[in-house]
Design an enzyme around this catalytic site. Structure first.
Site, PDB file in Angstrom:
ATOM      1  N   HIS A  56       8.143  -1.252   6.676  1.00  0.00           N
ATOM      2  CA  HIS A  56       8.320  -2.703   6.642  1.00  0.00           C
ATOM      3  C   HIS A  56       8.432  -3.176   5.199  1.00  0.00           C
ATOM      4  O   HIS A  56       8.266  -2.389   4.263  1.00  0.00           O
ATOM      5  CB  HIS A  56       7.191  -3.420   7.387  1.00  0.00           C
ATOM      6  CG  HIS A  56       5.829  -3.295   6.787  1.00  0.00           C
ATOM      7  ND1 HIS A  56       5.143  -2.097   6.704  1.00  0.00           N
ATOM      8  CD2 HIS A  56       4.999  -4.225   6.224  1.00  0.00           C
ATOM      9  CE1 HIS A  56       3.968  -2.301   6.141  1.00  0.00           C
ATOM     10  NE2 HIS A  56       3.854  -3.579   5.834  1.00  0.00           N
ATOM     11  N   HIS A  58       6.797  -5.295   3.104  1.00  0.00           N
ATOM     12  CA  HIS A  58       5.759  -5.735   2.169  1.00  0.00           C
ATOM     13  C   HIS A  58       5.765  -4.893   0.893  1.00  0.00           C
ATOM     14  O   HIS A  58       5.938  -3.672   0.939  1.00  0.00           O
ATOM     15  CB  HIS A  58       4.384  -5.694   2.830  1.00  0.00           C
ATOM     16  CG  HIS A  58       4.142  -6.867   3.735  1.00  0.00           C
ATOM     17  ND1 HIS A  58       3.163  -6.872   4.687  1.00  0.00           N
ATOM     18  CD2 HIS A  58       4.766  -8.084   3.818  1.00  0.00           C
ATOM     19  CE1 HIS A  58       3.187  -8.037   5.326  1.00  0.00           C
ATOM     20  NE2 HIS A  58       4.146  -8.785   4.814  1.00  0.00           N
ATOM     21  N   ASP A  60       3.595  -3.761  -1.096  1.00  0.00           N
ATOM     22  CA  ASP A  60       2.685  -2.632  -1.257  1.00  0.00           C
ATOM     23  C   ASP A  60       3.115  -1.415  -0.436  1.00  0.00           C
ATOM     24  O   ASP A  60       2.415  -0.399  -0.419  1.00  0.00           O
ATOM     25  CB  ASP A  60       1.241  -3.028  -0.933  1.00  0.00           C
ATOM     26  CG  ASP A  60       1.032  -3.437   0.512  1.00  0.00           C
ATOM     27  OD1 ASP A  60       1.997  -3.901   1.158  1.00  0.00           O
ATOM     28  OD2 ASP A  60      -0.101  -3.306   1.006  1.00  0.00           O
ATOM     29  N   HIS A  61       4.283  -1.489   0.195  1.00  0.00           N
ATOM     30  CA  HIS A  61       4.865  -0.334   0.889  1.00  0.00           C
ATOM     31  C   HIS A  61       6.226   0.065   0.320  1.00  0.00           C
ATOM     32  O   HIS A  61       6.704   1.160   0.622  1.00  0.00           O
ATOM     33  CB  HIS A  61       4.997  -0.622   2.387  1.00  0.00           C
ATOM     34  CG  HIS A  61       3.678  -0.691   3.091  1.00  0.00           C
ATOM     35  ND1 HIS A  61       3.183   0.318   3.881  1.00  0.00           N
ATOM     36  CD2 HIS A  61       2.722  -1.652   3.081  1.00  0.00           C
ATOM     37  CE1 HIS A  61       1.995  -0.020   4.340  1.00  0.00           C
ATOM     38  NE2 HIS A  61       1.697  -1.220   3.865  1.00  0.00           N
ATOM     39  N   HIS A 114       2.912  -7.491  12.790  1.00  0.00           N
ATOM     40  CA  HIS A 114       2.448  -7.667  11.409  1.00  0.00           C
ATOM     41  C   HIS A 114       3.544  -8.357  10.608  1.00  0.00           C
ATOM     42  O   HIS A 114       3.298  -9.327   9.887  1.00  0.00           O
ATOM     43  CB  HIS A 114       2.103  -6.302  10.821  1.00  0.00           C
ATOM     44  CG  HIS A 114       1.680  -6.308   9.393  1.00  0.00           C
ATOM     45  ND1 HIS A 114       0.525  -6.906   8.955  1.00  0.00           N
ATOM     46  CD2 HIS A 114       2.261  -5.765   8.288  1.00  0.00           C
ATOM     47  CE1 HIS A 114       0.407  -6.741   7.654  1.00  0.00           C
ATOM     48  NE2 HIS A 114       1.459  -6.053   7.220  1.00  0.00           N
ATOM     49  N   ASP A 133       1.637  -0.727   9.022  1.00  0.00           N
ATOM     50  CA  ASP A 133       0.552  -1.691   9.199  1.00  0.00           C
ATOM     51  C   ASP A 133       0.576  -2.297  10.600  1.00  0.00           C
ATOM     52  O   ASP A 133       0.149  -3.437  10.793  1.00  0.00           O
ATOM     53  CB  ASP A 133       0.659  -2.808   8.152  1.00  0.00           C
ATOM     54  CG  ASP A 133       0.303  -2.331   6.755  1.00  0.00           C
ATOM     55  OD1 ASP A 133      -0.118  -1.166   6.604  1.00  0.00           O
ATOM     56  OD2 ASP A 133       0.463  -3.122   5.809  1.00  0.00           O
ATOM     57  N   HIS A 171      -3.144   2.241   5.250  1.00  0.00           N
ATOM     58  CA  HIS A 171      -4.221   1.824   4.352  1.00  0.00           C
ATOM     59  C   HIS A 171      -5.527   2.540   4.672  1.00  0.00           C
ATOM     60  O   HIS A 171      -5.743   2.998   5.795  1.00  0.00           O
ATOM     61  CB  HIS A 171      -4.472   0.315   4.482  1.00  0.00           C
ATOM     62  CG  HIS A 171      -3.386  -0.543   3.941  1.00  0.00           C
ATOM     63  ND1 HIS A 171      -3.363  -0.982   2.637  1.00  0.00           N
ATOM     64  CD2 HIS A 171      -2.268  -1.045   4.525  1.00  0.00           C
ATOM     65  CE1 HIS A 171      -2.290  -1.729   2.440  1.00  0.00           C
ATOM     66  NE2 HIS A 171      -1.600  -1.774   3.580  1.00  0.00           N
TER      67      HIS A 171
END
Length: 256
Positions: A56, A58, A60-61, A114, A133, A171
């Site tokens: 996805h 975001h 942080d990915h 999400h 996530d 995570h």
């Protein structure tokens, strides 16, 4: 045939998953929060990366995707529906699609909730699910874009996979998620046993992922929406629907 799995801690609490198909020496990575840990792991093993899979959009990915692709020449794969907010893609995929990665068959699963456009990757023969996530270790992702019904349906799809499936989520949130689960059912033996195991692993600096889908189905409140004990713990009537139970649990987690 088994895949060789390397779990790479990134940023504060993210994971990237570096995977090798030993039959073809095909190397791929799922999500790239930052490029350096992946490049270091590749260099240490003498591996050449061929594919980057994105779950996805975001940051942080995906923050390390472009640098990693430029450094390795790996092909980047992500959701067609999310292509407008992902790094440049070499291949756009849609839920329900299957494609070969080495000798493995990769299935793309709709995991929205999400975020919209979130996908998961399932390697059935190897028994690996990369869920980003969506389904998380002992929890599920916060609903930033989707609805409870969308996440509920996504979790139903993922939980229908074989019990031996290893859930590789994005995570290191397991202990925090477990504290929430225990706040609902403080005397549940399965939850207490899992927390003991989680805390022992963290004390040794070990990751708590992946976990089997069987363990998630037994302990994850977001996969137990049909469980009468969980409905009671949430103060819901005995005839509350599974979706209503999930929705209340997710709302409680947001406030926890």
């Amino acid at each position: 045939m088994a895949l060789e799995l390397v779990i790479l801690p990134c940023l504060a609490d993210n994971y990237a998953y570096l995977v090798r198909d030993p039959s073809t020496d095909t190397i791929f990575v799922v999500d790239v929060p930052e490029a350096a840990p992946v490049l270091n792991a590749l260099g240490a093993r003498g591996w050449k990366l061929s594919h980057i899979l994105i779950t996805h959009h975001h940051d942080d990915h995906i923050a390390g995707v472009e640098a990693l692709a430029q450094a390795t020449g790996a092909h980047v794969i992500g959701a067609e529906a999310d292509a407008h907010r992902l790094p440049p893609l070499d291949m756009m995929v849609t839920p329900g699609q299957t494609l070969p990665i080495g000798m493995q068959k990769l299935s793309v699963i709709d995991a929205g909730g999400h975020t919209l456009g979130h996908i998961a990757y399932h390697f059935a023969e190897a028994g690996l699910l990369f869920s980003g996530d969506s389904l998380m270790s002992w929890g599920c992702g916060r609903l930033f874009e989707g609805t409870p019904a969308q996440m509920f349906d996504s979790l139903a799809r993922l939980s229908s996979l074989p019990d031996h499936t290893l859930v590789c989520s994005g995570h290191e949130y397991t202990e925090a998620n477990g504290r929430f689960a225990l706040s609902l059912e403080p005397g549940n033996p399965a939850l207490l046993n899992r927390m003991d195991d989680v805390r022992a692993k963290r004390a040794e600096g070990q990751p708590t992922v992946p976990a089997t889908l069987a363990l998630e189905k037994a302990t994850n409140p977001f996969l137990r929406s049909d469980d009468a004990a969980l409905r009671s713990a949430l103060g819901l009537p005995a005839d509350a629907s599974a979706l209503a139970t999930f929705t209340e649990a997710r709302a409680r987690k947001d406030r926890f």
